[in-house]
Write a protein that holds these residues in place. Structure first.
Motif, PDB file in Angstrom:
ATOM      1  N   LEU A 253      26.200   5.373 -14.134  1.00 42.53           N
ATOM      2  CA  LEU A 253      24.823   5.839 -13.962  1.00 42.53           C
ATOM      3  C   LEU A 253      24.742   7.349 -13.701  1.00 42.53           C
ATOM      4  O   LEU A 253      23.668   7.877 -13.427  1.00 42.53           O
ATOM      5  N   ALA A 254      25.895   8.035 -13.773  1.00 34.78           N
ATOM      6  CA  ALA A 254      25.975   9.482 -13.541  1.00 34.78           C
ATOM      7  C   ALA A 254      25.523   9.872 -12.132  1.00 34.78           C
ATOM      8  O   ALA A 254      24.912  10.915 -11.927  1.00 34.78           O
ATOM      9  N   VAL A 255      25.817   9.022 -11.165  1.00 34.59           N
ATOM     10  CA  VAL A 255      25.517   9.316  -9.763  1.00 34.59           C
ATOM     11  C   VAL A 255      26.737  10.021  -9.173  1.00 34.59           C
ATOM     12  O   VAL A 255      27.854   9.508  -9.268  1.00 34.59           O
ATOM     13  N   PRO A 256      26.558  11.184  -8.563  1.00 35.30           N
ATOM     14  CA  PRO A 256      27.695  11.886  -7.962  1.00 35.30           C
ATOM     15  C   PRO A 256      28.325  11.076  -6.832  1.00 35.30           C
ATOM     16  O   PRO A 256      27.634  10.338  -6.127  1.00 35.30           O
ATOM     17  N   CYS A 257      29.641  11.230  -6.673  1.00 35.14           N
ATOM     18  CA  CYS A 257      30.379  10.529  -5.616  1.00 35.14           C
ATOM     19  C   CYS A 257      31.049  11.555  -4.707  1.00 35.14           C
ATOM     20  O   CYS A 257      31.612  12.537  -5.183  1.00 35.14           O
ATOM     21  N   VAL A 258      30.993  11.292  -3.419  1.00 40.51           N
ATOM     22  CA  VAL A 258      31.612  12.158  -2.425  1.00 40.51           C
ATOM     23  C   VAL A 258      32.463  11.290  -1.511  1.00 40.51           C
ATOM     24  O   VAL A 258      32.057  10.197  -1.130  1.00 40.51           O
ATOM     25  N   PHE A 259      33.653  11.772  -1.180  1.00 40.73           N
ATOM     26  CA  PHE A 259      34.531  11.092  -0.234  1.00 40.73           C
ATOM     27  C   PHE A 259      34.699  11.986   0.985  1.00 40.73           C
ATOM     28  O   PHE A 259      34.795  13.195   0.852  1.00 40.73           O
TER      29      PHE A 259
ATOM     30  N   ASP B 220       0.808  -1.214   0.000  1.00 39.54           N
ATOM     31  CA  ASP B 220       0.000   0.000   0.000  1.00 39.54           C
ATOM     32  C   ASP B 220       0.846   1.271   0.000  1.00 39.54           C
ATOM     33  O   ASP B 220       0.326   2.362  -0.195  1.00 39.54           O
ATOM     34  N   LEU B 221       2.141   1.132   0.244  1.00 41.59           N
ATOM     35  CA  LEU B 221       3.023   2.296   0.296  1.00 41.59           C
ATOM     36  C   LEU B 221       3.321   2.809  -1.108  1.00 41.59           C
ATOM     37  O   LEU B 221       3.419   2.022  -2.046  1.00 41.59           O
ATOM     38  N   PRO B 222       3.459   4.118  -1.262  1.00 36.50           N
ATOM     39  CA  PRO B 222       3.796   4.638  -2.593  1.00 36.50           C
ATOM     40  C   PRO B 222       5.193   4.174  -2.997  1.00 36.50           C
ATOM     41  O   PRO B 222       6.100   4.101  -2.172  1.00 36.50           O
ATOM     42  N   ARG B 223       5.348   3.831  -4.255  1.00 35.34           N
ATOM     43  CA  ARG B 223       6.642   3.380  -4.754  1.00 35.34           C
ATOM     44  C   ARG B 223       7.462   4.575  -5.218  1.00 35.34           C
ATOM     45  O   ARG B 223       6.944   5.454  -5.886  1.00 35.34           O
ATOM     46  N   LYS B 224       8.719   4.566  -4.849  1.00 34.78           N
ATOM     47  CA  LYS B 224       9.635   5.604  -5.296  1.00 34.78           C
ATOM     48  C   LYS B 224      10.804   4.922  -5.986  1.00 34.78           C
ATOM     49  O   LYS B 224      11.312   3.920  -5.497  1.00 34.78           O
ATOM     50  N   THR B 225      11.212   5.455  -7.092  1.00 32.24           N
ATOM     51  CA  THR B 225      12.341   4.876  -7.803  1.00 32.24           C
ATOM     52  C   THR B 225      13.575   5.732  -7.580  1.00 32.24           C
ATOM     53  O   THR B 225      13.478   6.934  -7.326  1.00 32.24           O
ATOM     54  N   LEU B 226      14.698   5.094  -7.656  1.00 37.44           N
ATOM     55  CA  LEU B 226      15.961   5.812  -7.545  1.00 37.44           C
ATOM     56  C   LEU B 226      16.237   6.549  -8.835  1.00 37.44           C
ATOM     57  O   LEU B 226      15.905   6.078  -9.918  1.00 37.44           O
ATOM     58  N   SER B 227      16.884   7.694  -8.717  1.00 36.62           N
ATOM     59  CA  SER B 227      17.323   8.421  -9.901  1.00 36.62           C
ATOM     60  C   SER B 227      18.660   9.075  -9.592  1.00 36.62           C
ATOM     61  O   SER B 227      18.953   9.419  -8.442  1.00 36.62           O
ATOM     62  N   ALA B 228      19.489   9.229 -10.602  1.00 31.74           N
ATOM     63  CA  ALA B 228      20.828   9.789 -10.419  1.00 31.74           C
ATOM     64  C   ALA B 228      20.775  11.199  -9.848  1.00 31.74           C
ATOM     65  O   ALA B 228      21.604  11.574  -9.020  1.00 31.74           O
ATOM     66  N   ASP B 229      19.783  11.980 -10.248  1.00 30.12           N
ATOM     67  CA  ASP B 229      19.719  13.364  -9.775  1.00 30.12           C
ATOM     68  C   ASP B 229      19.240  13.477  -8.325  1.00 30.12           C
ATOM     69  O   ASP B 229      19.336  14.537  -7.725  1.00 30.12           O
ATOM     70  N   ARG B 230      18.766  12.380  -7.750  1.00 31.68           N
ATOM     71  CA  ARG B 230      18.363  12.376  -6.339  1.00 31.68           C
ATOM     72  C   ARG B 230      19.206  11.405  -5.520  1.00 31.68           C
ATOM     73  O   ARG B 230      18.812  11.009  -4.430  1.00 31.68           O
ATOM     74  N   SER B 231      20.364  11.019  -6.061  1.00 30.51           N
ATOM     75  CA  SER B 231      21.216  10.017  -5.401  1.00 30.51           C
ATOM     76  C   SER B 231      22.636  10.532  -5.251  1.00 30.51           C
ATOM     77  O   SER B 231      23.048  11.469  -5.929  1.00 30.51           O
ATOM     78  N   CYS B 232      23.375   9.874  -4.389  1.00 33.89           N
ATOM     79  CA  CYS B 232      24.784  10.195  -4.184  1.00 33.89           C
ATOM     80  C   CYS B 232      25.445   8.985  -3.527  1.00 33.89           C
ATOM     81  O   CYS B 232      24.863   8.354  -2.651  1.00 33.89           O
ATOM     82  N   LEU B 233      26.653   8.664  -3.972  1.00 34.32           N
ATOM     83  CA  LEU B 233      27.431   7.600  -3.332  1.00 34.32           C
ATOM     84  C   LEU B 233      28.451   8.274  -2.417  1.00 34.32           C
ATOM     85  O   LEU B 233      29.249   9.088  -2.871  1.00 34.32           O
ATOM     86  N   ILE B 234      28.389   7.957  -1.143  1.00 33.21           N
ATOM     87  CA  ILE B 234      29.300   8.548  -0.162  1.00 33.21           C
ATOM     88  C   ILE B 234      30.258   7.474   0.325  1.00 33.21           C
ATOM     89  O   ILE B 234      29.825   6.430   0.815  1.00 33.21           O
ATOM     90  N   THR B 235      31.534   7.735   0.180  1.00 33.91           N
ATOM     91  CA  THR B 235      32.577   6.832   0.663  1.00 33.91           C
ATOM     92  C   THR B 235      33.233   7.520   1.856  1.00 33.91           C
ATOM     93  O   THR B 235      33.806   8.593   1.715  1.00 33.91           O
ATOM     94  N   ILE B 236      33.129   6.898   3.014  1.00 36.38           N
ATOM     95  CA  ILE B 236      33.529   7.545   4.262  1.00 36.38           C
ATOM     96  C   ILE B 236      34.840   6.983   4.794  1.00 36.38           C
ATOM     97  O   ILE B 236      34.947   5.788   5.069  1.00 36.38           O
TER      98      ILE B 236
END
Length: 84
Positions: free
Chosen positions: A51-57, A5-21
């Motif tokens: 996938l053009a996902v921004p990366c941050v370290f 019953d929950l609304p489905r949300k899809t991932l997108s590159a413009d709303r994502s980020c890979l963080i390496t800590i």
């Protein structure tokens, strides 16, 4: 409410980020099987790039713990770095 019953949300590159800590020289030495961990991080970074996902370290106390490992960091121009 059931999960269907929950609304489905899809991932997108413009709303994502890979963080390496804190994958830094002195900290990486303390990680069990660090080569495998670094290989998995590189896989994630490759996928993020494709996938053009921004990366941050992040780096904690780089003066004492060293910089982000070059094996993991890749081309610096394509990644953002945050020092804490």
């Amino acid at each position: 409410m059931v999960s269907s019953d929950l609304p489905r949300k899809t991932l997108s590159a413009d709303r994502s980020c890979l963080i390496t800590i804190d994958v830094q020289d002195r900290l990486a030495q303390a990680i069990a099987d660090t080569e495998s961990v670094q290989a998995e991080i590189r896989k994630l970074l490759t996928a993020a790039s494709q996938l053009a996902v921004p990366c941050v370290f992040t780096e904690q106390y780089p003066g004492g713990l060293g910089a982000t490992l070059p094996q993991v960091r890749g081309p610096r121009s394509s990644r953002r770095l945050s020092r804490r």
